[in-house]
Design an enzyme around this catalytic site. Structure first.
Site, PDB file in Angstrom:
ATOM      1  N   LYS A 135      -9.246  -0.426  12.862  1.00 54.71           N
ATOM      2  CA  LYS A 135      -8.214  -0.128  13.856  1.00 54.71           C
ATOM      3  C   LYS A 135      -8.942  -0.058  15.191  1.00 54.71           C
ATOM      4  O   LYS A 135      -9.876   0.745  15.338  1.00 54.71           O
ATOM      5  CB  LYS A 135      -7.558   1.223  13.566  1.00 54.71           C
ATOM      6  CG  LYS A 135      -6.771   1.279  12.260  1.00 54.71           C
ATOM      7  CD  LYS A 135      -6.266   2.675  11.948  1.00 54.71           C
ATOM      8  CE  LYS A 135      -5.496   2.684  10.633  1.00 54.71           C
ATOM      9  NZ  LYS A 135      -5.192   4.062  10.171  1.00 54.71           N
ATOM     10  N   GLU A 145      -7.969   3.789  -0.362  1.00 55.10           N
ATOM     11  CA  GLU A 145      -8.381   3.966   1.035  1.00 55.10           C
ATOM     12  C   GLU A 145      -8.649   5.439   1.330  1.00 55.10           C
ATOM     13  O   GLU A 145      -7.826   6.303   1.020  1.00 55.10           O
ATOM     14  CB  GLU A 145      -7.253   3.422   1.925  1.00 55.10           C
ATOM     15  CG  GLU A 145      -7.577   3.324   3.396  1.00 55.10           C
ATOM     16  CD  GLU A 145      -6.400   2.712   4.177  1.00 55.10           C
ATOM     17  OE1 GLU A 145      -5.563   1.999   3.578  1.00 55.10           O
ATOM     18  OE2 GLU A 145      -6.320   2.958   5.388  1.00 55.10           O
ATOM     19  N   LYS A 163       0.873  -1.185   0.000  1.00 53.42           N
ATOM     20  CA  LYS A 163       0.000   0.000   0.000  1.00 53.42           C
ATOM     21  C   LYS A 163       0.896   1.217   0.000  1.00 53.42           C
ATOM     22  O   LYS A 163       1.843   1.286   0.781  1.00 53.42           O
ATOM     23  CB  LYS A 163      -0.908  -0.041   1.229  1.00 53.42           C
ATOM     24  CG  LYS A 163      -1.412   1.295   1.745  1.00 53.42           C
ATOM     25  CD  LYS A 163      -2.368   1.105   2.928  1.00 53.42           C
ATOM     26  CE  LYS A 163      -2.260   2.233   3.944  1.00 53.42           C
ATOM     27  NZ  LYS A 163      -3.087   1.975   5.148  1.00 53.42           N
TER      28      LYS A 163
HETATM   29  O1  OSB Z   1      -4.052   5.750   7.362  1.00 49.96           O
HETATM   30  O2  OSB Z   1      -3.492   3.754   7.798  1.00 49.96           O
HETATM   31  C1  OSB Z   1      -3.315   4.960   7.938  1.00 49.96           C
HETATM   32  C2  OSB Z   1      -0.143   5.504   9.975  1.00 49.96           C
HETATM   33  C3  OSB Z   1      -0.507   6.580  10.758  1.00 49.96           C
HETATM   34  C4  OSB Z   1      -1.746   7.143  10.573  1.00 49.96           C
HETATM   35  C5  OSB Z   1      -2.628   6.615   9.626  1.00 49.96           C
HETATM   36  C6  OSB Z   1      -2.276   5.528   8.858  1.00 49.96           C
HETATM   37  C7  OSB Z   1      -0.989   4.990   9.018  1.00 49.96           C
HETATM   38  C8  OSB Z   1      -0.486   3.885   8.212  1.00 49.96           C
HETATM   39  C9  OSB Z   1       0.618   3.072   8.808  1.00 49.96           C
HETATM   40  O3  OSB Z   1      -0.845   3.680   7.081  1.00 49.96           O
HETATM   41  C10 OSB Z   1       0.242   1.669   9.030  1.00 49.96           C
HETATM   42  C11 OSB Z   1       1.287   0.984   9.851  1.00 49.96           C
HETATM   43  O4  OSB Z   1       1.252   1.058  11.101  1.00 49.96           O
HETATM   44  O5  OSB Z   1       2.161   0.370   9.257  1.00 49.96           O
HETATM   45 MG    MG Z   2      -5.494   4.677   6.230  1.00 50.11          MG
END
Ligand code: OSB
Ligand code: MG
Length: 369
Positions: free
Chosen positions: A262, A213, A161
């Site tokens: 999450k 996303e 991603k």
């Molecule tokens: O949007 O998924 C997200 C990290 C900080 C804030 C938002 C996001 C993210 C990531 C990291 O995409 C995912 C990870 O912990 O590897």
């Molecule tokens: Mg995200």
């Protein structure tokens, strides 16, 4: 279980490599840990709030404050049976989901120890291994990004991603697809676009993405549903999904075909399981997102990812991608097939490294009944 005391800690943990999203660049995490002391047991939780209120309105200073003033006092001295009892005890406080989740998940962590069962089993999981993808931030150059992707594919990760924003999107995706025509590829905009960008977003359809996303506003379902009607690519919602009720509303509207879960964003494990169950009823797959967690949150993400409807590779990846040294033992490791093996040990199955936590702690406060 009686809640005897709650300890809050802030750890300063520099990232191995900076992480950049459409809302900014992070070089170090201010990791907030919560320890719930109950009948001689210690349950650990991680508050995933950011350093700034950019991903959501929560941020670490605010989370610390609301826990000290309101959330911890609602729990201290209470007798409870399960992590499931926590949301109603905290229900008087509106929002502040990441702060609530840190406490609730710490109670689940303690409960799994008390019942001597793996945390994943307590949550209702069944998978013995989980599929892993990586989230790769915006880099200084296209070449640097391609290099990173190559490294992660070589390590075995099953899905890549990439973060996108206006000016770092179509050209980047085109280069990735040119080099790797067949990999599972998705992108995450963290709300960087508006519905006026429809023609631009339609250009993403050329890249056979697994999903895009959260392209639009962090609080929106309506325009996402309009957008989804006009895109071939599946929309996945992250920021906009704060509860199982949101999930039902978004899916009824057709605002997404995939949901990112999450536990912090939805207020804890109980609600995360509820989101999972609603999506399953809609036959919509979910996957576990990440918030650059330390080993505590990471081990909890592993446990959550074992539920049946986590059908797509998540953003749960190896500790070493983020930290020189993680605060759990063993660290989270990923196999050459891009999977994490789920342990049958009771509790979270990853020991806390107390000495290292002590070294990294910059602030600590214990609240008692
Ligand atoms: O949007 O998924 C997200 C990290 C900080 C804030 C938002 C996001 C993210 C990531 C990291 O995409 C995912 C990870 O912990 O590897
Ligand atoms: Mg995200």
């Amino acid at each position: 279980m009686k809640i005897d005391a709650i300890t809050l800690r802030e750890l300063n943990m520099p990232l191995v490599h900076f992480f950049e999203t459409s809302f900014g660049r992070t070089y170090a995490r201010r990791v907030m840990l919560v320890t719930v002391h109950s009948d001689g047991l210690e349950g650990w939780g991680e508050c995933v709030a950011g350093e700034q209120p950019y991903y959501s309105e929560e941020y670490i200073e605010g989370a610390w404050d609301v826990i000290v003033r309101y959330l911890a006092p609602a729990l201290l001295g209470q007798k409870i049976d399960s992590g499931r009892d926590i949301p109603s005890l905290l229900g008087k406080v509106r929002q502040h989901r990441m702060a609530k989740a840190a406490l609730e998940n710490a109670v689940w962590d303690a409960e799994a120890q008390e019942k001597n069962v793996p945390l994943w089993q307590l949550l209702g999981g069944s998978r013995k291994e989980i599929a892993c993808g990586v989230s790769i931030g915006i880099q200084d150059s296209h070449e640097q990004l391609l290099q990173k992707i190559e490294t992660e594919l070589d390590a075995g990760y099953q899905r890549i991603k990439v973060k996108v924003k206006p000016g770092w999107d179509v050209d980047v995706l085109a280069k990735i697809r040119q080099r790797w025509p067949d990999i599972l590829l998705s992108c995450d905009a963290n709300s960087a676009y508006t519905i006026n960008d429809l023609p631009h977003l339609q250009a993403f359809d050329a890249f056979q993405l697994l999903m895009i996303e959260q392209p639009l506003w962090s609080d929106d379902f309506y325009f996402h549903s309009k957008l989804q009607q006009r895109l071939q690519t599946a929309i996945c919602l992250d920021e906009a999904i704060r509860s199982s009720r949101d999930t039902a509303a978004a899916l009824e509207l057709g605002a997404a075909r995939i949901i990112n879960i999450k536990a912090g964003r939805v207020g804890g494990f109980s609600e995360a399981v509820a989101v999972h169950d609603v999506a399953e009823r809609f036959n919509v797959p979910v996957w576990c997102g990440g918030m650059l967690e330390s080993g505590i949150g990471r081990s909890h993400n592993v446990a959550l990812s074992t539920l049946s409807n986590f059908r797509l590779p998540g953003d749960v990846s190896a500790s070493k991608r983020y930290w020189k040294e993680d605060i759990i033992e063993p660290e989270v490791t990923v196999s050459p097939q891009g999977t994490i093996a789920v342990s049958d040990k009771p509790g979270r199955a990853y020991e806390v490294r107390r000495e290292l936590i002590k070294e990294l702690t910059v602030r600590e406060e214990t609240l008692r009944a």
